[in-house]
Write a protein that holds these residues in place. Sequence first.
Motif, short mmCIF file in Angstrom:
data_model
loop_
_atom_site.label_atom_id
_atom_site.label_comp_id
_atom_site.label_asym_id
_atom_site.label_seq_id
_atom_site.Cartn_x
_atom_site.Cartn_y
_atom_site.Cartn_z
N ASP A 198 125.48 63.18 -140.58
CA ASP A 198 126.55 64.54 -140.64
C ASP A 198 127.57 63.71 -140.96
OD1 ASP A 198 126.13 62.37 -138.50
OD2 ASP A 198 128.15 62.74 -137.05
N ARG A 199 126.84 62.08 -141.66
CA ARG A 199 127.71 61.26 -142.63
C ARG A 199 127.32 61.47 -143.96
NH1 ARG A 199 130.51 57.52 -139.09
NH2 ARG A 199 132.13 57.73 -141.52
N ILE A 200 126.89 61.93 -145.02
CA ILE A 200 126.32 62.47 -145.43
C ILE A 200 127.80 62.76 -147.15
CG2 ILE A 200 125.56 63.43 -147.76
CD1 ILE A 200 122.66 63.54 -145.65
N ALA A 201 127.85 63.27 -146.62
CA ALA A 201 129.39 63.85 -147.96
C ALA A 201 130.57 62.86 -147.39
CB ALA A 201 129.72 65.20 -146.76
N GLU A 202 131.39 62.11 -146.58
CA GLU A 202 131.34 61.00 -146.58
C GLU A 202 130.92 60.19 -147.44
OE1 GLU A 202 134.68 58.59 -143.92
OE2 GLU A 202 133.55 60.01 -142.69
N TYR A 203 130.32 59.25 -147.05
CA TYR A 203 129.13 58.62 -147.98
C TYR A 203 128.86 58.23 -149.26
CZ TYR A 203 125.66 55.40 -149.12
OH TYR A 203 124.47 54.51 -149.57
N SER A 244 121.15 51.83 -159.02
CA SER A 244 121.88 52.96 -158.90
C SER A 244 121.33 53.12 -157.24
CB SER A 244 121.14 53.85 -159.68
OG SER A 244 121.29 53.37 -161.35
N LEU A 245 122.47 54.36 -157.01
CA LEU A 245 122.06 55.34 -155.17
C LEU A 245 120.95 56.22 -155.36
CD1 LEU A 245 124.32 52.79 -153.24
CD2 LEU A 245 122.57 52.48 -153.22
N PHE A 246 119.96 56.95 -154.67
CA PHE A 246 119.63 58.00 -154.51
C PHE A 246 119.66 58.55 -153.07
CE2 PHE A 246 117.86 55.67 -158.68
CZ PHE A 246 118.57 56.62 -159.40
N LEU A 247 119.98 59.83 -152.77
CA LEU A 247 120.01 59.77 -151.79
C LEU A 247 119.76 61.53 -151.91
CD1 LEU A 247 121.72 59.50 -149.38
CD2 LEU A 247 123.54 60.32 -149.65
N ARG A 248 118.72 61.57 -150.58
CA ARG A 248 118.12 62.48 -150.68
C ARG A 248 119.19 63.85 -149.20
NH1 ARG A 248 112.18 61.60 -148.64
NH2 ARG A 248 112.71 61.67 -146.26
N PRO A 249 118.53 64.90 -149.42
CA PRO A 249 119.38 66.04 -148.35
C PRO A 249 119.34 65.56 -146.78
CG PRO A 249 118.62 67.50 -150.17
CD PRO A 249 118.27 65.81 -150.23
N ASP A 250 118.36 64.48 -146.29
CA ASP A 250 118.82 64.47 -145.02
C ASP A 250 118.83 63.03 -145.00
OD1 ASP A 250 116.06 62.70 -146.65
OD2 ASP A 250 114.82 63.60 -144.93
N GLU A 308 129.09 51.94 -140.60
CA GLU A 308 129.12 52.93 -139.79
C GLU A 308 128.18 54.16 -140.12
OE1 GLU A 308 133.04 55.25 -140.25
OE2 GLU A 308 133.16 53.36 -140.60
N PHE A 309 127.60 54.33 -141.20
CA PHE A 309 127.40 55.32 -142.08
C PHE A 309 125.62 54.95 -141.83
CE2 PHE A 309 130.83 54.91 -143.63
CZ PHE A 309 131.15 56.66 -144.19
N PHE A 310 125.32 54.18 -141.15
CA PHE A 310 123.80 54.33 -141.46
C PHE A 310 122.50 53.95 -139.75
CE2 PHE A 310 125.49 51.77 -145.26
CZ PHE A 310 123.96 52.60 -145.61
N VAL A 311 121.53 54.96 -139.91
CA VAL A 311 121.19 55.09 -138.64
C VAL A 311 119.99 54.01 -138.04
CG1 VAL A 311 118.92 56.35 -137.76
CG2 VAL A 311 120.74 57.69 -138.99
N ASP A 312 120.35 53.27 -136.71
CA ASP A 312 119.68 52.13 -136.44
C ASP A 312 120.00 51.04 -137.45
OD1 ASP A 312 118.51 53.40 -134.59
OD2 ASP A 312 116.99 54.41 -135.91
#
Length: 113
Positions: free
Chosen positions: A13-18, A42-48, A82-86
């Motif tokens: 739920d934070r992907i867009a802001e990240y 570089s950073l690469f982000l999957r949709p999940d 705050e953007f990261f899980v666990d």
Amino acid sequence: MNRVCFQLQVKPDRIAEYTARHAAVWPEMLRALKTTGWHNYSLFLRPDGLLIGYVETESIDAARAGMADTEVNARWQESMAEFFVDLDVPPDEGFLQLTEVFHLEDQLDSLAE
């Protein structure tokens, strides 16, 4: 130069802001990364939310230590935590470094010897 790949998990739920924050990283953060030995980063982000990072550096430990000594990195890590899980440590301390198992140029170079 060493190639380093790592992963983290961004909250879905934070992907867009990240993504938006990384579209305009603070100039002083960009300069600090360059100065402390982060190259071709570089950073690469999957949709999940699976985040994969790649950096070339002489030493990831030295590059991380160099950033730890900067004031801007402390502010950036605090703002991004705050953007990261666990993750109960700053993101730059909590990433999982992946093991490289193949690199085309290394194998091609070994053929030429």
